[in-house]
Design a protein around this motif. Structure first.
Motif, PDB file in Angstrom:
ATOM      1  N   UNK A   1       0.825  -1.207   0.000  1.00  0.00           N
ATOM      2  CA  UNK A   1       0.000   0.000   0.000  1.00  0.00           C
ATOM      3  C   UNK A   1       0.859   1.257   0.000  1.00  0.00           C
ATOM      4  N   UNK A   2       1.880   1.265   0.842  1.00  0.00           N
ATOM      5  CA  UNK A   2       2.781   2.414   0.916  1.00  0.00           C
ATOM      6  C   UNK A   2       3.531   2.591  -0.404  1.00  0.00           C
ATOM      7  N   UNK A   3       3.950   1.505  -1.012  1.00  0.00           N
ATOM      8  CA  UNK A   3       4.655   1.561  -2.291  1.00  0.00           C
ATOM      9  C   UNK A   3       3.761   2.147  -3.383  1.00  0.00           C
ATOM     10  N   UNK A   4       2.496   1.721  -3.418  1.00  0.00           N
ATOM     11  CA  UNK A   4       1.558   2.230  -4.419  1.00  0.00           C
ATOM     12  C   UNK A   4       1.312   3.726  -4.235  1.00  0.00           C
ATOM     13  N   UNK A   5       1.237   4.158  -2.978  1.00  0.00           N
ATOM     14  CA  UNK A   5       1.036   5.582  -2.707  1.00  0.00           C
ATOM     15  C   UNK A   5       2.212   6.418  -3.202  1.00  0.00           C
ATOM     16  N   UNK A   6       3.414   5.944  -2.975  1.00  0.00           N
ATOM     17  CA  UNK A   6       4.606   6.665  -3.429  1.00  0.00           C
ATOM     18  C   UNK A   6       4.644   6.757  -4.949  1.00  0.00           C
ATOM     19  N   UNK A   7       4.403   5.642  -5.615  1.00  0.00           N
ATOM     20  CA  UNK A   7       4.396   5.621  -7.079  1.00  0.00           C
ATOM     21  C   UNK A   7       3.290   6.514  -7.625  1.00  0.00           C
ATOM     22  N   UNK A   8       2.113   6.416  -7.025  1.00  0.00           N
ATOM     23  CA  UNK A   8       0.979   7.206  -7.481  1.00  0.00           C
ATOM     24  C   UNK A   8       1.217   8.696  -7.362  1.00  0.00           C
ATOM     25  N   UNK A   9       1.840   9.127  -6.269  1.00  0.00           N
ATOM     26  CA  UNK A   9       2.108  10.551  -6.084  1.00  0.00           C
ATOM     27  C   UNK A   9       3.143  11.073  -7.073  1.00  0.00           C
ATOM     28  N   UNK A  10       4.146  10.272  -7.369  1.00  0.00           N
ATOM     29  CA  UNK A  10       5.151  10.684  -8.359  1.00  0.00           C
ATOM     30  C   UNK A  10       4.511  10.860  -9.737  1.00  0.00           C
ATOM     31  N   UNK A  11       3.689   9.906 -10.128  1.00  0.00           N
ATOM     32  CA  UNK A  11       3.031   9.984 -11.435  1.00  0.00           C
ATOM     33  C   UNK A  11       2.068  11.161 -11.489  1.00  0.00           C
ATOM     34  N   UNK A  12       1.269  11.346 -10.438  1.00  0.00           N
ATOM     35  CA  UNK A  12       0.329  12.468 -10.389  1.00  0.00           C
ATOM     36  C   UNK A  12       1.064  13.799 -10.474  1.00  0.00           C
ATOM     37  N   UNK A  13       2.227  13.889  -9.841  1.00  0.00           N
ATOM     38  CA  UNK A  13       3.040  15.106  -9.859  1.00  0.00           C
ATOM     39  C   UNK A  13       3.485  15.445 -11.282  1.00  0.00           C
ATOM     40  N   UNK A  14       4.045  14.477 -11.975  1.00  0.00           N
ATOM     41  CA  UNK A  14       4.564  14.714 -13.327  1.00  0.00           C
ATOM     42  C   UNK A  14       3.428  15.054 -14.292  1.00  0.00           C
ATOM     43  N   UNK A  15       2.367  14.275 -14.249  1.00  0.00           N
ATOM     44  CA  UNK A  15       1.243  14.488 -15.165  1.00  0.00           C
ATOM     45  C   UNK A  15       0.557  15.823 -14.881  1.00  0.00           C
ATOM     46  N   UNK A  16       0.416  16.179 -13.613  1.00  0.00           N
ATOM     47  CA  UNK A  16      -0.223  17.447 -13.251  1.00  0.00           C
ATOM     48  C   UNK A  16       0.579  18.637 -13.763  1.00  0.00           C
ATOM     49  N   UNK A  17       1.894  18.563 -13.694  1.00  0.00           N
ATOM     50  CA  UNK A  17       2.728  19.652 -14.201  1.00  0.00           C
ATOM     51  C   UNK A  17       2.484  19.871 -15.694  1.00  0.00           C
ATOM     52  N   UNK A  18       2.436  18.781 -16.439  1.00  0.00           N
ATOM     53  CA  UNK A  18       2.186  18.877 -17.882  1.00  0.00           C
ATOM     54  C   UNK A  18       0.786  19.406 -18.155  1.00  0.00           C
ATOM     55  N   UNK A  19      -0.191  18.947 -17.369  1.00  0.00           N
ATOM     56  CA  UNK A  19      -1.578  19.363 -17.567  1.00  0.00           C
ATOM     57  C   UNK A  19      -1.766  20.849 -17.284  1.00  0.00           C
ATOM     58  N   UNK A  20      -1.106  21.355 -16.237  1.00  0.00           N
ATOM     59  CA  UNK A  20      -1.217  22.778 -15.900  1.00  0.00           C
ATOM     60  C   UNK A  20      -0.677  23.650 -17.022  1.00  0.00           C
ATOM     61  N   UNK A  21       0.502  23.291 -17.534  1.00  0.00           N
ATOM     62  CA  UNK A  21       1.098  24.073 -18.624  1.00  0.00           C
ATOM     63  C   UNK A  21       0.214  24.059 -19.867  1.00  0.00           C
ATOM     64  N   UNK A  22      -0.330  22.903 -20.187  1.00  0.00           N
ATOM     65  CA  UNK A  22      -1.221  22.796 -21.339  1.00  0.00           C
ATOM     66  C   UNK A  22      -2.494  23.619 -21.125  1.00  0.00           C
ATOM     67  N   UNK A  23      -3.058  23.541 -19.936  1.00  0.00           N
ATOM     68  CA  UNK A  23      -4.337  24.194 -19.659  1.00  0.00           C
ATOM     69  C   UNK A  23      -4.237  25.704 -19.767  1.00  0.00           C
ATOM     70  N   UNK A  24      -3.195  26.287 -19.208  1.00  0.00           N
ATOM     71  CA  UNK A  24      -3.046  27.744 -19.260  1.00  0.00           C
ATOM     72  C   UNK A  24      -2.976  28.223 -20.710  1.00  0.00           C
ATOM     73  N   UNK A  25      -2.196  27.529 -21.529  1.00  0.00           N
ATOM     74  CA  UNK A  25      -2.097  27.899 -22.947  1.00  0.00           C
ATOM     75  C   UNK A  25      -3.414  27.741 -23.672  1.00  0.00           C
TER      76      UNK A  25
END
Length: 266
Positions: free
Chosen positions: A209-233
């Motif tokens: 469970x702890x491993x999945x949470x760590x992996x999930x947060x890393x992926x959400x972080x990277x994808x969210x950064x890309x999504x924010x940049x795309x959304x503003x444009x």
């Protein structure tokens, strides 16, 4: 929940958290389609991986949060004022909100109605006067905070509610979007921290469970950064219509699936 399912949910979270299409609604439907919607850890995971999305805003706008000058105290004070309504109403109506969280029908209806509204919102606010977050007054921040309360209903979208609230307070589209991002940090941090505190035994009960949470947060972080940049444009160039059409299609598809007997119940 296995690793592939955890990755899919993290991608959905990162993509949808800051877009005006309701991350909560998409997470409810995604977990239902994946067949993991009744797992208590999944419900915890869906909230906990918001930490990754929060960090995406902090990293992208680090100067707003960590470069301390004469405007920084006012910036934090406005965020504090703006987050209060959601914290208060979220606490008072927690049980009713949890019940709505288990309703794909609610998600389908709010996505559809919200999509129709977004088709016209660009023409509703045509005379913006505030082109900087520093020009937002505490009273305006509080009003935007009340708009955020609408997002306690799954499918409404916290991003859409606060951006529209910002535009109603005369912010430009891009500044309203950025204020929405900033306001997400304390709002989501409070919700995530509370959920993690309540579910700490569930997290520690299984090393996976702890491993999945760590992996999930890393992926959400990277994808969210890309999504924010795309959304503003995209927001500066196209406005809200594209998101309105998307919401209408997804909302209608959910309602059709429910009508024809597909099991989307949480």
């Amino acid at each position: 929940m296995n690793l592939i399912q955890a990755i899919i949910l993290a991608i959905v979270e990162g993509l949808t958290e800051y877009l005006p299409i309701s991350s909560t609604g998409h997470m409810i439907i995604a977990s239902s389609v994946l067949g993991i919607n009744k797992d208590e850890f999944v419900k915890l995971y869906e909230v906990a991986i918001q930490l990754g999305a929060i960090l995406a805003v902090v990293v992208l706008y680090w100067k707003k949060f960590f470069v301390f000058d004469k405007n920084r105290f006012a910036f934090y004070f406005k965020l504090f004022i703006a987050v209060l309504p959601a914290l208060i109403f979220g606490y008072l109506f927690a049980d009713k909100i949890d019940a709505l969280m288990e309703s794909p029908l609610t998600v389908g209806i709010t996505l559809l109605l919200g999509g129709i509204f977004l088709l016209f919102v660009d023409k509703m606010f045509t005379n913006p006067k505030i082109d900087s977050v520093e020009k937002v007054t505490p009273f305006q921040a509080l009003r935007i905070g009340f708009f955020q309360c609408l997002a306690l209903i799954p499918g409404v979208s916290r991003s859409a509610a606060t951006i529209v609230g910002g535009m109603q307070q005369k912010l430009t589209r891009s500044e309203a979007a950025e204020f929405s991002f900033f306001l997400a940090v304390p709002t989501m941090a409070a919700a995530t921290g509370y959920k993690l505190l309540k579910g700490r035994e569930l997290i520690m009960a299984n090393h996976d469970n702890l491993k999945l949470l760590l992996i999930g947060n890393v992926i959400a972080f990277v994808v969210a950064m890309l999504a924010i940049k795309f959304f503003i444009g995209a927001l500066k160039k196209y406005g809200f219509k594209m998101w309105g059409y998307y919401r209408i299609i997804v909302g209608a598809a959910i309602l059709a699936a429910i009508y024809f007997g597909f099991n989307l119940q949480v």
